[in-house]
Scaffold this active site. Structure first.
Site, short mmCIF file in Angstrom:
data_model
loop_
_atom_site.label_atom_id
_atom_site.label_comp_id
_atom_site.label_asym_id
_atom_site.label_seq_id
_atom_site.Cartn_x
_atom_site.Cartn_y
_atom_site.Cartn_z
N VAL A 73 40.35 48.52 36.71
CA VAL A 73 40.27 47.03 36.65
C VAL A 73 39.20 46.59 35.62
O VAL A 73 37.96 47.50 35.36
CB VAL A 73 39.70 46.51 38.11
CG1 VAL A 73 39.44 45.10 38.16
CG2 VAL A 73 40.53 46.99 39.25
N CYS A 74 39.26 45.60 35.15
CA CYS A 74 38.00 44.97 34.17
C CYS A 74 38.19 43.42 34.44
O CYS A 74 38.84 42.98 35.11
CB CYS A 74 38.22 45.47 32.79
SG CYS A 74 39.73 44.74 31.92
N HIS A 75 37.66 42.70 33.51
CA HIS A 75 37.56 41.37 33.67
C HIS A 75 39.01 40.63 33.22
O HIS A 75 39.46 39.97 34.04
CB HIS A 75 36.50 40.61 32.50
CG HIS A 75 36.27 39.31 32.84
ND1 HIS A 75 35.68 38.55 31.65
CD2 HIS A 75 36.55 38.51 33.77
CE1 HIS A 75 35.49 37.53 32.29
NE2 HIS A 75 36.04 37.24 33.28
N VAL A 81 40.02 41.39 37.17
CA VAL A 81 39.38 40.75 38.32
C VAL A 81 39.47 39.42 38.36
O VAL A 81 39.52 38.73 39.55
CB VAL A 81 37.89 41.29 38.60
CG1 VAL A 81 37.20 40.38 37.46
CG2 VAL A 81 37.61 40.67 39.82
#
Length: 182
Positions: A139-141, A168
């Site tokens: 997961v990242c932005h 996210v």
């Protein structure tokens, strides 16, 4: 692509739109065309407001060649991506480890509740000790860095690794609106 489009990718698209809709575009531009993300001492790059055709031309590349590379990398990346809904279901069932690849400060601002923030020590532990078939969702932005991380772990022999499409931000919009958006 993170969204549906009436219009096909073209040289008239701004780079911020290209990067949002085709998260693997940055890798395609860097690896196949030598285009850097930001202008700097190593040569011209691009800014979010630049048009794809302008960026290609400034690097001596035909816009059609840049588009073809982006679409090729996009197709490969889609095999590594998982939707927020699917990741949520797999996490709820305890079938996947959620790992956030952002800096701790960004993780503290907003994160998938079941995720762990990867620091260098944990990344080293994963590569050294975790079974290669461990199911992981990175997961990242917005799903760009996590896609790079998924490719990194695949390169280290992991066979069941995915990137959360839309990051996210997608999780907040599609699964859990209590997760802050930034």
């Amino acid at each position: 692509m993170t969204g549906e489009h009436q219009e096909a990718l073209s040289g008239s698209w701004r780079m911020d739109r290209v990067m949002q809709d085709y998260p693997a575009a940055h890798r395609a531009l860097i690896e196949t065309l030598g285009v850097l993300r930001d202008p700097g001492p190593r040569g011209p790059g691009y800014r979010p407001s630049d048009r794809l055709a302008e960026v290609a031309a400034s690097h001596g590349i035909d816009a059609a060649e840049a588009i073809a590379a982006i679409l090729r990398f996009h197709a490969l990346a889609q095999e590594l991506e998982v939707s927020a809904q699917e990741a949520a279901e797999q996490s709820r069932l305890g079938r996947v480890v959620m790992l956030d690849v952002r800096e701790p400060r960004a993780f503290a601002m907003a994160h998938v509740p079941e995720s762990r923030c990867i620091d260098p020590a944990l990344a080293k532990e994963i590569v050294a000790d975790w079974p290669r078939d461990t199911p992981m969702v990175l997961v990242c932005h917005h799903g760009m860095r996590s896609l790079d991380a998924a490719e990194y772990f695949q390169g280290h022999g992991f066979t069941n690794v995915k990137s959360l499409r839309g990051g996210v931000d997608a999780w907040s919009q599609e699964v859990d609106p209590t997760v802050p958006r930034y």
